[in-house]
Design a protein around this motif. Structure first.
Motif, PDB file in Angstrom:
ATOM      1  N   MET A   1      10.523   1.078  31.788  1.00 44.62           N
ATOM      2  CA  MET A   1       9.809   1.812  30.758  1.00 44.62           C
ATOM      3  C   MET A   1       8.323   1.831  31.073  1.00 44.62           C
ATOM      4  N   SER A   2       7.765   2.937  30.744  1.00 47.35           N
ATOM      5  CA  SER A   2       6.337   3.046  30.976  1.00 47.35           C
ATOM      6  C   SER A   2       5.573   2.429  29.800  1.00 47.35           C
ATOM      7  N   LYS A   3       4.317   2.217  30.023  1.00 50.88           N
ATOM      8  CA  LYS A   3       3.462   1.621  29.000  1.00 50.88           C
ATOM      9  C   LYS A   3       3.360   2.541  27.779  1.00 50.88           C
ATOM     10  N   GLU A   4       3.342   3.843  28.019  1.00 49.64           N
ATOM     11  CA  GLU A   4       3.230   4.814  26.922  1.00 49.64           C
ATOM     12  C   GLU A   4       4.483   4.800  26.046  1.00 49.64           C
ATOM     13  N   THR A   5       5.664   4.652  26.626  1.00 49.88           N
ATOM     14  CA  THR A   5       6.908   4.601  25.865  1.00 49.88           C
ATOM     15  C   THR A   5       6.944   3.369  24.975  1.00 49.88           C
ATOM     16  N   LYS A   6       6.514   2.234  25.499  1.00 53.61           N
ATOM     17  CA  LYS A   6       6.465   1.016  24.695  1.00 53.61           C
ATOM     18  C   LYS A   6       5.507   1.181  23.517  1.00 53.61           C
ATOM     19  N   GLN A   7       4.406   1.850  23.760  1.00 48.92           N
ATOM     20  CA  GLN A   7       3.415   2.097  22.705  1.00 48.92           C
ATOM     21  C   GLN A   7       4.036   2.943  21.595  1.00 48.92           C
ATOM     22  N   ILE A   8       4.788   3.984  21.953  1.00 42.93           N
ATOM     23  CA  ILE A   8       5.425   4.864  20.975  1.00 42.93           C
ATOM     24  C   ILE A   8       6.482   4.101  20.187  1.00 42.93           C
ATOM     25  N   GLU A   9       7.301   3.292  20.859  1.00 38.01           N
ATOM     26  CA  GLU A   9       8.332   2.507  20.188  1.00 38.01           C
ATOM     27  C   GLU A   9       7.705   1.529  19.197  1.00 38.01           C
ATOM     28  N   LYS A  10       6.625   0.902  19.569  1.00 36.02           N
ATOM     29  CA  LYS A  10       5.953  -0.045  18.685  1.00 36.02           C
ATOM     30  C   LYS A  10       5.417   0.669  17.448  1.00 36.02           C
ATOM     31  N   SER A  15       6.017   1.541  11.305  1.00 35.75           N
ATOM     32  CA  SER A  15       5.741   2.572  10.313  1.00 35.75           C
ATOM     33  C   SER A  15       6.470   2.362   8.987  1.00 35.75           C
ATOM     34  N   ASN A  16       6.970   1.175   8.717  1.00 38.97           N
ATOM     35  CA  ASN A  16       7.638   0.887   7.444  1.00 38.97           C
ATOM     36  C   ASN A  16       6.624   0.887   6.313  1.00 38.97           C
ATOM     37  N   PRO A  17       7.004   1.418   5.141  1.00 39.28           N
ATOM     38  CA  PRO A  17       6.072   1.408   4.013  1.00 39.28           C
ATOM     39  C   PRO A  17       5.831  -0.019   3.512  1.00 39.28           C
ATOM     40  N   VAL A  18       4.690  -0.212   2.897  1.00 43.03           N
ATOM     41  CA  VAL A  18       4.329  -1.540   2.409  1.00 43.03           C
ATOM     42  C   VAL A  18       5.220  -1.945   1.241  1.00 43.03           C
ATOM     43  N   PHE A  19       5.470  -1.015   0.320  1.00 44.16           N
ATOM     44  CA  PHE A  19       6.295  -1.290  -0.849  1.00 44.16           C
ATOM     45  C   PHE A  19       7.462  -0.316  -0.898  1.00 44.16           C
ATOM     46  N   ALA A  20       8.492  -0.697  -1.635  1.00 43.44           N
ATOM     47  CA  ALA A  20       9.632   0.188  -1.832  1.00 43.44           C
ATOM     48  C   ALA A  20       9.299   1.223  -2.905  1.00 43.44           C
ATOM     49  N   LYS A  21      10.140   2.230  -3.005  1.00 43.78           N
ATOM     50  CA  LYS A  21       9.921   3.307  -3.975  1.00 43.78           C
ATOM     51  C   LYS A  21       9.903   2.769  -5.412  1.00 43.78           C
ATOM     52  N   ASP A  22      10.771   1.821  -5.714  1.00 43.12           N
ATOM     53  CA  ASP A  22      10.814   1.235  -7.057  1.00 43.12           C
ATOM     54  C   ASP A  22       9.514   0.504  -7.388  1.00 43.12           C
ATOM     55  N   ASN A  23       8.944  -0.162  -6.400  1.00 43.06           N
ATOM     56  CA  ASN A  23       7.680  -0.862  -6.616  1.00 43.06           C
ATOM     57  C   ASN A  23       6.574   0.116  -7.003  1.00 43.06           C
ATOM     58  N   TYR A  24       6.543   1.265  -6.336  1.00 43.16           N
ATOM     59  CA  TYR A  24       5.526   2.265  -6.659  1.00 43.16           C
ATOM     60  C   TYR A  24       5.720   2.811  -8.070  1.00 43.16           C
ATOM     61  N   LYS A  25       6.972   2.987  -8.486  1.00 44.24           N
ATOM     62  CA  LYS A  25       7.244   3.457  -9.846  1.00 44.24           C
ATOM     63  C   LYS A  25       6.745   2.443 -10.877  1.00 44.24           C
ATOM     64  N   ILE A  26       6.975   1.174 -10.607  1.00 41.78           N
ATOM     65  CA  ILE A  26       6.520   0.132 -11.532  1.00 41.78           C
ATOM     66  C   ILE A  26       4.990   0.066 -11.541  1.00 41.78           C
ATOM     67  N   MET A  27       4.351   0.276 -10.384  1.00 39.97           N
ATOM     68  CA  MET A  27       2.887   0.296 -10.325  1.00 39.97           C
ATOM     69  C   MET A  27       2.316   1.435 -11.158  1.00 39.97           C
TER      70      MET A  27
END
Length: 88
Positions: A1-10, A15-27
């Motif tokens: 794998m190239s360095k660029e592919t590893k960067q994209i995979e990382k 890219s996971n959201p900080v909170f779940a959808k329910d948490n945002y509704k409660i906020m």
């Protein structure tokens, strides 16, 4: 794998959201409750700056109910932040 592919995979993995959808509704609910508390605290306006109405400024609604609603809204916000999302 190239360095660029590893960067994209990382990037995709992180890219996971900080909170779940329910948490945002409660906020949002906590924010609405807090705003309602501040709206309850409003008022006591008079056209004459030399005339003071203590019964309006120091009413039960402004001294007791409004701060209680604001604290309740802040507690809802704390709950929304600390709540762990349910596994799907």
């Amino acid at each position: 794998m190239s360095k660029e592919t590893k960067q994209i995979e990382k990037t995709v993995i992180d890219s996971n959201p900080v909170f779940a959808k329910d948490n945002y509704k409660i906020m949002i609910a906590g924010l609405v409750i807090t705003v309602i508390g501040f709206l309850l605290m409003m008022g006591g306006y008079t056209d004459d700056p030399n005339h003071f109405k203590p019964e309006e400024v120091y009413s039960f609604r402004r001294i007791t109910v409004a701060p209680t609603v604001i604290v309740l809204g802040l507690l809802v916000e704390i709950y929304a932040i600390m709540r762990k999302p349910k596994k799907a």
